[in-house]
Design a protein around this motif. Sequence first.
Motif, short mmCIF file in Angstrom:
data_model
loop_
_atom_site.label_atom_id
_atom_site.label_comp_id
_atom_site.label_asym_id
_atom_site.label_seq_id
_atom_site.Cartn_x
_atom_site.Cartn_y
_atom_site.Cartn_z
N GLN A 9 -5.04 7.70 4.73
CA GLN A 9 -4.13 8.34 5.68
C GLN A 9 -3.05 9.18 4.98
N TYR A 128 -7.79 3.01 17.29
CA TYR A 128 -7.87 3.48 15.89
C TYR A 128 -9.16 3.05 15.19
N GLN A 132 -12.28 5.26 13.52
CA GLN A 132 -12.72 5.04 12.13
C GLN A 132 -14.23 4.80 12.07
N ASP A 135 -15.79 8.14 12.25
CA ASP A 135 -15.69 8.83 10.94
C ASP A 135 -16.86 8.44 10.06
N GLY A 147 -10.39 -0.84 0.15
CA GLY A 147 -9.76 -2.09 -0.23
C GLY A 147 -10.06 -3.16 0.80
N ASP A 149 -8.27 -4.77 2.81
CA ASP A 149 -7.61 -4.67 4.13
C ASP A 149 -8.44 -3.87 5.15
N ILE A 186 -3.68 -4.91 -3.97
CA ILE A 186 -2.49 -4.79 -4.82
C ILE A 186 -1.30 -5.15 -3.93
P1 TYM Z 1 -5.12 3.55 4.11
O1 TYM Z 1 -4.67 4.97 4.15
O2 TYM Z 1 -4.21 2.49 4.58
O3 TYM Z 1 -5.56 3.17 2.66
C1 TYM Z 1 -6.43 3.99 1.88
C2 TYM Z 1 -7.26 3.12 0.96
O4 TYM Z 1 -6.42 2.36 0.09
C3 TYM Z 1 -6.73 0.97 0.20
N1 TYM Z 1 -5.47 0.20 0.05
C4 TYM Z 1 -5.29 -0.79 -0.82
N2 TYM Z 1 -6.11 -1.32 -1.75
C5 TYM Z 1 -5.61 -2.32 -2.50
N3 TYM Z 1 -4.34 -2.79 -2.38
C6 TYM Z 1 -3.49 -2.28 -1.46
N4 TYM Z 1 -2.25 -2.74 -1.37
C7 TYM Z 1 -3.95 -1.23 -0.63
N5 TYM Z 1 -3.39 -0.50 0.37
C8 TYM Z 1 -4.34 0.37 0.78
C9 TYM Z 1 -7.32 0.80 1.58
O5 TYM Z 1 -8.13 -0.35 1.66
C10 TYM Z 1 -8.11 2.08 1.73
O6 TYM Z 1 -9.38 1.97 1.11
N6 TYM Z 1 -8.06 3.16 8.11
C11 TYM Z 1 -8.01 3.70 6.76
C12 TYM Z 1 -8.29 5.19 6.69
C13 TYM Z 1 -9.61 5.58 7.25
C14 TYM Z 1 -10.88 5.31 6.70
C15 TYM Z 1 -11.83 5.90 7.58
C16 TYM Z 1 -11.31 4.65 5.55
C17 TYM Z 1 -9.80 6.29 8.41
N7 TYM Z 1 -11.13 6.49 8.59
C18 TYM Z 1 -13.21 5.84 7.33
C19 TYM Z 1 -12.70 4.56 5.32
C20 TYM Z 1 -13.62 5.14 6.20
C21 TYM Z 1 -6.61 3.46 6.22
O7 TYM Z 1 -5.65 3.41 6.94
O8 TYM Z 1 -6.53 3.41 4.87
#
Ligand code: TYM
Length: 332
Positions: A9, A128, A132, A135, A147, A149, A186
């Motif tokens: 995002q 949401y 996704q 997508d 990740g 989450d 993380i």
């Molecule tokens: P988003 O933008 O929150 O995070 C992007 C990617 O980073 C990973 N991530 C983490 N990994 C490890 N530790 C952390 N603290 C951490 N924070 C974030 C997330 O797991 C992710 O891989 N919904 C998604 C965006 C999205 C998406 C999709 C992803 C929209 N459409 C289609 C995959 C396929 C999101 O909000 O990720």
Amino acid sequence: RQRILSGMQPSAGSLHLGNYLGALVHWVRLQETYDAVFFIPDLHAITVPQDPAELAQRTRTTAAQYIAGGVDPERATLFVQSHVPEHAQLAWVLNCLTGFGEASRMTQFKDKSSKQGSDSASVGLFTYPILQAADILLYQPDGVPVGEDQRQHVELSRDLAQRFNSRFGETFVVPKPFIQKDSAKIYDLQNPTAKMSKSASSAAGLVNLLDDPKVSAKRIRSAVTDDGSEIRFDRAAKPGISNLLAIFSSLTGRTVEDLEAAYEGRMYGHLKVDLAAAVADTLGPVRVRAEELLSDPAELDRLLALGAAKARDLAAPTLAAVYERVGFLPVA
Ligand code: TYM
């Protein structure tokens, strides 16, 4: 070749170390052997209020960080979600296949809406995960590198793919989550039992890709540590030190055991100084490259337009098959 797809995002000025270690480094490795599709989910960003001028700028900044981190726009398909209308079109069909209760069980909605108050949370935030799923399923990928989450959202996309296939005939590949165990989560530097998060972490809890390395070094030096003085990996008893060890290990490729042995008898401060240096070594060049890319926004926009054209060629046949199978009358 098999295909992977993922996105991050554009909801903050910079990606953080969780995005980088949990996702971006894996994308870059996987694009060597997979046909890779990476996009910037700006439709998802507006599920919570955004400043319009900032959103456009952050979308570019996110693209620049993908490329600076190693995504190759020639080899991979790199684009902005809102440039490909098929995402919203497929999302509508999937909305109509998702149960209200099923959507209500998505934990991210529960977390985010409880923060905003469920009356002010948008319906977009509720649906949401279904956007996704659209997508993902539009591009028929085999794997979705994310990740930990995001696991529940990828599971929903699998459920919806299977449901559509069984109701209307084989249409979608059922994708697998690709989750890297060691870096899958993380944690926040100030709150090491919560994930590092663009929306939930305070500035002091984040290491950002685009921050000055001096700022990141200071945040690492101020990271919350645990009672005692032993440098040992133990998530339950020592969440702060364990997080620093996990970050150090994923950044450098050294194992946690190796790091524990190297820091035996040494102090928390030593670990922090060395980790700050490792962060600067890795993220410094990414930041410089991202700034170069951002100094020529017209060139970035040109790359994104090429990516959107490639993406539409992949997405359009899937949407056409879906429309036909659900019984929409074709344009004569
Ligand atoms: P988003 O933008 O929150 O995070 C992007 C990617 O980073 C990973 N991530 C983490 N990994 C490890 N530790 C952390 N603290 C951490 N924070 C974030 C997330 O797991 C992710 O891989 N919904 C998604 C965006 C999205 C998406 C999709 C992803 C929209 N459409 C289609 C995959 C396929 C999101 O909000 O990720």
